[in-house]
Design an enzyme around this catalytic site. Structure first.
Site, PDB file in Angstrom:
ATOM      1  CG  HIS A  18      69.894  -7.917  30.163  1.00 36.74           C
ATOM      2  ND1 HIS A  18      70.463  -7.393  29.022  1.00 36.74           N
ATOM      3  CD2 HIS A  18      70.868  -7.908  31.105  1.00 36.74           C
ATOM      4  CE1 HIS A  18      71.731  -7.095  29.267  1.00 36.74           C
ATOM      5  NE2 HIS A  18      71.998  -7.382  30.518  1.00 36.74           N
ATOM      6  CB  VAL A  19      62.906  -7.320  30.181  1.00 38.29           C
ATOM      7  CG1 VAL A  19      62.722  -5.820  29.959  1.00 38.29           C
ATOM      8  CG2 VAL A  19      61.560  -8.021  30.273  1.00 38.29           C
TER       9      VAL A  19
END
Length: 406
Positions: A168-169
């Site tokens: 998640h980035v």
């Protein structure tokens, strides 16, 4: 008696074979007489300087475009194959008859958009096909400082290839820090549906927690846990307002501070990155078609993924991540959400349109069903995913490891 050869201007040619006229210095007379014959060669130093300046600007622009993260070669070749390449793409070297599959893929997964399901599939596929699945121990940090970006890009770039990195980035520009730009993939979903799924997941978790009597966020106060969704929206609580609702676009816009501000700038930059750096952005509502296209684009990663996904045992595991205790907001609250998330919806519909265009190029039909009695974002999606929560560290990969070891 032969007539003298006439000069185009009417007079006789006073010099044979272009010899200099009279006593003019050698070459000077020839220059003076030849220039009128070749008017297209006339130019001044100012014209010459203008041409050189234009060429310099073009070269610098091309260089800056490449340094700022121009599309990876694989994406340019793919555009030509699909018939939607740009003018600049077409004037590069032609693609080979067999596309070289990329060996560097990044899945910067958007929270609550099916990523748990996809990661579970990737764990199985990495064992089957032998590629390097790279995950991260950090699950709740999407925005990075410049030094953190450099460190993460370095760690990803030095991984054994072929690799697929998932976390998640928000979008990372590898080219900015001197790295090779990888190919990106991602999946998004209806913004209101994503928000509602996250809202109730943070409070009540999913079926795994329900069966094990687990409390998802033990530190959450009870009044917050049981806060009515309508009150949260209508009373403008921070969780139900911007910038918290501006969630999907930053994953594609990037790490620039303006990417977190709801507006046209972030929206347009996100669209640009989708076009230039993402091999595929699918929509969760058509997950089977997403997996089918991934299998065609990246067979050395996703070959056989659809068969695994449709396997009853896998679907049984996937359904354990469905969010529980969802309730439906009032029509008034839903309309307010629509207004607050208008940029998110503009981006979602843009991605959906591009996805459907891609499906048509591969002969896949987009089935348009009659609209349900309730808005479609109230209909439960079979396979959910976990959201990175900002206020609590967690290991959202551990359950996958436990399942895989069975």
């Amino acid at each position: 008696m032969k007539k003298k050869q006439q000069h185009p201007g009417g007079g006789a040619d006073p010099w044979p074979h272009g010899a200099p006229m009279g006593g003019a210095p050698p070459g000077l007379g020839s220059w003076k007489r030849r220039v009128p014959l070749l008017p297209f060669l006339r130019f001044s130093l100012r014209d010459y300087g203008f041409c050189m300046a234009t060429l310099l600007v073009f070269c610098l622009g091309s260089l800056l475009y490449q340094l700022s993260g121009g599309p990876p070669r694989f994406l340019l070749d793919l555009r030509q194959y699909l018939g939607n390449s740009t003018y600049l793409d077409d004037h590069g070297p032609p693609p080979s008859k067999v596309l070289p599959f990329p060996s560097q893929v990044v899945y910067n997964r958007v929270g609550k958009c099916g990523s748990r399901t996809v990661v579970l599939l990737l764990r199985i596929l990495s064992e089957k096909h032998g590629f390097n699945l790279v995950t991260s121990d950090i699950h709740n940090k999407t925005r990075l400082t410049k030094n953190e970006q450099m460190e993460l890009i370095k760690n990803i770039s030095t991984a054994e290839q072929p690799y697929l990195f998932t976390r998640h980035v928000h979008f990372l520009n590898f080219s900015r820090f001197g790295g090779d730009q990888p190919v990106y993939i991602n999946i998004i979903r209806d913004p209101v549906n994503r928000f509602l799924s996250n809202y109730f997941f943070r409070r009540f978790g999913d079926w795994r927690g329900e069966q094990n009597h687990m409390i998802r966020t033990p530190s959450m106060r009870q009044e917050e846990r049981y806060l009515d969704i309508n009150e949260c929206i209508l009373e403008n609580y921070p969780e139900c307002s911007n910038p918290r609702l501006f969630y999907i676009i930053p994953y594609f816009c990037g790490q620039h501070p303006r990417c977190r501000e709801p507006g046209e700038w972030a929206l347009e930059r996100a669209k640009l990155n989708v076009n230039e750096n993402f091999l595929l952005v699918g929509i969760l509502e058509e997950l089977e078609d997403v997996l089918l296209l991934l299998e065609r684009f990246l067979p050395h990663y996703f070959k056989g993924v659809l068969s695994i996904y449709k396997d009853p045992e896998h679907r049984k595991l996937g359904n354990m991540t469905v969010t529980v205790k969802k309730t439906v907001p009032s029509p008034e609250a839903v309309q307010i959400l629509y207004q607050r998330m208008r940029y998110e919806y503009e981006f979602y519909h843009y991605v959906k349109e591009q996805f459907h265009l891609l499906k048509r190029k591969f002969g896949l039909k987009s089935h348009v069903s009659k609209p349900p009695l309730r808005p479609h974002f109230f209909i439960p999606t079979p396979l959910e995913t976990e959201e990175p929560i900002d206020d609590e560290e967690q290991d959202d990969e551990k359950w996958l490891e436990d399942i895989y070891k069975r």
